[in-house]
Design a protein around this motif. Sequence first.
Motif, short mmCIF file in Angstrom:
data_model
loop_
_atom_site.label_atom_id
_atom_site.label_comp_id
_atom_site.label_asym_id
_atom_site.label_seq_id
_atom_site.Cartn_x
_atom_site.Cartn_y
_atom_site.Cartn_z
N UNK A 1 0.85 -1.21 0.00
CA UNK A 1 0.00 0.00 0.00
C UNK A 1 0.87 1.24 0.00
N UNK A 2 1.93 1.20 0.81
CA UNK A 2 2.84 2.37 0.88
C UNK A 2 3.50 2.62 -0.48
N UNK B 1 3.31 5.84 -2.87
CA UNK B 1 4.49 6.54 -3.40
C UNK B 1 4.40 6.66 -4.91
N UNK B 2 3.93 5.57 -5.55
CA UNK B 2 3.76 5.59 -7.01
C UNK B 2 2.75 6.66 -7.41
N UNK B 3 1.68 6.75 -6.64
CA UNK B 3 0.62 7.75 -6.90
C UNK B 3 1.21 9.15 -6.85
N UNK C 1 -6.16 4.60 0.49
CA UNK C 1 -7.17 3.63 0.01
C UNK C 1 -6.56 2.57 -0.92
N UNK C 2 -5.30 2.74 -1.25
CA UNK C 2 -4.71 1.84 -2.25
C UNK C 2 -4.36 0.48 -1.62
N UNK C 3 -4.91 -0.58 -2.17
CA UNK C 3 -4.64 -1.90 -1.59
C UNK C 3 -3.26 -2.42 -2.02
N UNK C 4 -2.72 -3.35 -1.27
CA UNK C 4 -1.49 -3.97 -1.76
C UNK C 4 -1.81 -4.83 -2.99
#
Lengths: 288, 219
Positions: A93-94, A98-100, A116-119
Amino acid sequence: MIVFWFLIKEGFRGLWRSNYAGAFSIIIITLSLILIGFGYVAARDTLVMVENIRSQFDITVFIQRETPPVELENFTKELGNFREIEKIVYVSSDSAAAQFRAEFGEDIFDILDYNPLPPSFTLSLKPPARNLASVEEVVTRIRQFPIVDEVKYRKTFLELLEKYQRLIFIAVVTVFIILTMISIILASNSIKMTIFSRRNVITTMKLVGATNNFVRAPFLIEGTLEGLGSALLAAVIIGLTFYFLNNYLHSFTGYRAIVSYRFYGGLVVLGSLMGLVGSTRAIRRFLE
Amino acid sequence: MITFFNVSCTFGKEAGVKNINLSINEGEFVFLTGSSGAGKSTLLRLIYMDLFPEKGKVVIRNFDSSKVRSSEIPFLRRKVGMIFQDFRLLEDRNVYENVALSLYVSHYKTREIRQRVYNVLNQVGLGHRVYYNPRELSGGEQQRVAIARALVKEPVVLLADEPTGNLDPRVSSDLMSLLTRINQNGTAVIVATHNYSLIPRVSNARLIQVNEGEIVNPT
């Protein structure tokens, strides 16, 4: 031995004696080989390009949030047992956050106060498994794991690729084969013309008692030399064209033609064979 | 040496020859005479097996047209010298190379080839034209190169098909003298011609008249 050297000498001299017809023959074979050479590289690179597009295909497996690390580890191991999978990349998720940030320039926490981003796992498949049937089978199996939330892949892209890749392959190979056949026929006919222009040599040799092999040998040597010379000429022209293309036009075209020494070696062998086979076919008519 | 046994041979629109029975001995000088298209050239072509009889057979020494294999014909042609009206010299090589070709095809050694070529060119009076291209020579000289090419392999018979057709009377006369000399050295000579003025120049020559494919005066 004397006869052997005489025939070799005759073969070399034939190159000069054949005059314009020989020069015309060399030009035609050179053009044919250039056509075949460029045709081969274009066909090869088109197929490589299509395969590259296919290799960029991947499957994204989203994992339920709050999945314990032990289960993640077990799932990773399970994925490792899939024979179809070539590469597994885990995106936490982290990392996704970071990509976002890297892609959109904004921190996800500034917008939503939580991540909100899932792994997820990004899976690349081995080349034989990069087809719709295999992908659907892999996806079905992955979906059965309870920790899997969602599996995404570009189904339409794969369908289109599957539909057109075969068509592109057939088109490219057909065009290449037709091109090669036309080139070989052209080269063969031009050699035939060269020999026809010197048919009086054949008639005279036969009249003074030359055997068919004795008559044939210098023409085969001459034909092979013409093919070899044409191939070297074609190799130089193709090499210079690619050098120019790669060094001066690469920034415009984005294309880089890479050819190995084996390609040039193949061209030389093909040219020599074209000369040899062309002259064998042509001389046969005069010896019947 | 050369025998025609009831030979008939027609081809294309040309008449060819019919029912020919003929025998030519070693060392003979023979004139084949007749108008154009009478069948003289056909008879010569049958001797060097450029044509084969439809009926009968031609035997040249131990070469029998009814049994000979195509791979054996080159060996017959090494025993038969030929000269033509149009000389049939190769213009892409010099006089020496034109003459030497006959010996290379018979696998002679280089030294012997050189010796024989110079000898024969001197014999036909062209010792000074060895490295000339045939195009640089007169018609008479070109015909002598053709004779040298035929003679250099020491044939048993020399066939001449209208050898003076492209030559003026004086050169024709010289050529006949040369052919007579060659015959006196033991080589049979067969000259096909419609030029009757050549005949008196050779004493003891045998005359065979051909008309519409048949021999008029069988002997």
